[in-house]
Design a protein around this motif. Sequence first.
Motif, PDB file in Angstrom:
ATOM      1  N   GLN A  38      -2.416 -51.631   3.313  1.00 26.44           N
ATOM      2  CA  GLN A  38      -1.268 -50.799   3.620  1.00 26.44           C
ATOM      3  C   GLN A  38      -1.083 -49.757   2.524  1.00 26.44           C
ATOM      4  O   GLN A  38      -1.128 -50.091   1.336  1.00 26.44           O
ATOM      5  CB  GLN A  38       0.002 -51.652   3.742  1.00 26.44           C
ATOM      6  N   GLN A  66      -3.771 -42.939  10.045  1.00 22.52           N
ATOM      7  CA  GLN A  66      -2.533 -42.929   9.269  1.00 22.52           C
ATOM      8  C   GLN A  66      -2.409 -41.699   8.382  1.00 22.52           C
ATOM      9  O   GLN A  66      -1.360 -41.503   7.768  1.00 22.52           O
ATOM     10  CB  GLN A  66      -2.451 -44.180   8.386  1.00 22.52           C
ATOM     11  N   TRP A  67      -3.467 -40.889   8.335  1.00 26.73           N
ATOM     12  CA  TRP A  67      -3.482 -39.793   7.370  1.00 26.73           C
ATOM     13  C   TRP A  67      -3.763 -38.460   8.057  1.00 26.73           C
ATOM     14  O   TRP A  67      -4.495 -38.395   9.046  1.00 26.73           O
ATOM     15  CB  TRP A  67      -4.532 -40.040   6.289  1.00 26.73           C
ATOM     16  N   ARG A  92       0.094 -38.770   4.236  1.00 27.03           N
ATOM     17  CA  ARG A  92       0.330 -39.831   5.204  1.00 27.03           C
ATOM     18  C   ARG A  92       1.123 -39.291   6.387  1.00 27.03           C
ATOM     19  O   ARG A  92       2.095 -38.546   6.214  1.00 27.03           O
ATOM     20  CB  ARG A  92       1.096 -40.990   4.546  1.00 27.03           C
TER      21      ARG A  92
END
Length: 567
Positions: free
Chosen positions: A518, A542-543, A564
């Motif tokens: 995470q 996620q990026w 992010r």
Amino acid sequence: MNSTSPAIVAQSAVRRLPRWALLGLCAAYVMAGFWGHGPWKNGDIAALGFMLELAGGHTPWLNPTLAGMPPETDGLLAYWLGAGAVLLAPAGWSPELVTRLPFMVMLTLTLVATWYGVYYLARSPRAQPVAFAFGGEARPNDYARALADGGLLALMACLGLARLSHETTSYLAQLCCTSLAFYAVAASPYRRVAPVLALGAGLGGLALSGAPSLALIFGLGATGLCWAQTHPADNEPGRQHSPGQVAAVAGLVTLAVGVLVLALDLNRWRVLWPDLPEARSLLRLLVWFAWPAWPLAAWSVWRWRHHLRGKRWPLHLSLPLWFVAVSVVATFTTVPADRALLLGLPALATLAAFALPTLSRSMGALIDWFTLLFFTGAAIIIWVIWLAMQTGFPAQPAANVARLAPGFQPDFSLFPLLCALTATGAWIALVKWRAGRQRAAIWKSLVLPAGGAALGWILLMTLWLPLLDYAQSYATMVQSARALMGTAHCADAFGLNQAQVAAFQYHGELRVHALGEQPRCDWLLLGREPAGPGQVPPNMAQWQFESSVWRPVERREAVLLYRRSGG
């Protein structure tokens, strides 16, 4: 005196090298390279990163890490010294300067230990010159002092010493500890306390600097060589210990270091056998790295060969030969090779010193002319390129700098220019002095090589320092990334090497964390290094990609910057 000695030296040939000149040369050599520039890639900035992590309490002292990565070398002594200097320094001092102070001391100790090591070896009876029938030969102490001056000059003249001895890494600590051990064995017949302390510090420090195997090999070899020194000529006035006593002390110290290695679990072997092309490359490294000491060392072995035919080799030959042999073997079996060869330079310079009393006038003149042409030509090139950077003339060197360092903007600084002018003027005065006086001094053939090496190093560290800083630093790359990250105080990282992590933490004032399952931060620094054991590749969903930043002189060394998603 030794009637079979190849050294025929009159008292007039061992006149002292002026102390102010020798000390000034050493001070200039030590200061240039430690003072004035930022931390460079790769080992310099990585070592600084570990030192600041230790000083800040972010990692344990016995098992330091940098963004989850352990040091590439096992030796922790250099990191401890740098971190200790940061903790002891007054508030407000620059960390990069503070961490260099212990390494400046270690380089100074290397030079001092080499001088005294040559001095005590040259005092032994079997190293003395031939006694003249009606007197007039060099007195033992004056002869030893002259050879010690020559040995120190030979060490500073070695081309490979300049860069590696001015890095804040464990390799300088290894060099310092090796020279301390070398001095300890050489001085042990004549001194009581200092050699024992130096041997313990040298072998113990070598084990803690990432070379425990070399520490034990050096210690065992020195023990055997001292035990074999029983010789009627060795019982001269001034000796305070017999060869057996010296060997016993060396053996006990080596045993204690072996216990330390086992207690701290430092006994690790990393032997690599090179293939044929790599061996040829290593041979080329030997040629230039130890120049001009190695030709003189080879000549010394040839001229003193009669002393090597018996079973009891004299210590002034056997001790440096042992240290050189171990270092050369380590050069062919370890990586990086030049760092291993660095440890043999003090002993190689010692052998070069014992060649000085045997050089003919023609050979000395050849060394002088080659040195004069080589270093004068190098100095002219450095000055011409500096002039091109400042004025644009000559045009071709200016175009080459612009092509190799795109974006570099030279600036003018008066103090470095004055230092460069002073060094150049000193070189001209040295050449004039060498041509006109001190013709009989046995150290005369190494004055120009040492002075020329110091001249080239000082000119590089003054006239070219802004260019070298721009080319060798990560500051420009980090500043480009930091401008995009705003007020962020941390970043996750994946695929960055230790130098890049340290650069983002030092230049960018970021806390860099190894990327876990995470994310911990809003920014991701993605590099090209292979994933380490246990690392999880980032989930790119996620990026969001923001930009790519790189060093201007090496665009392949790029770091991708991601934000992010939703951050």
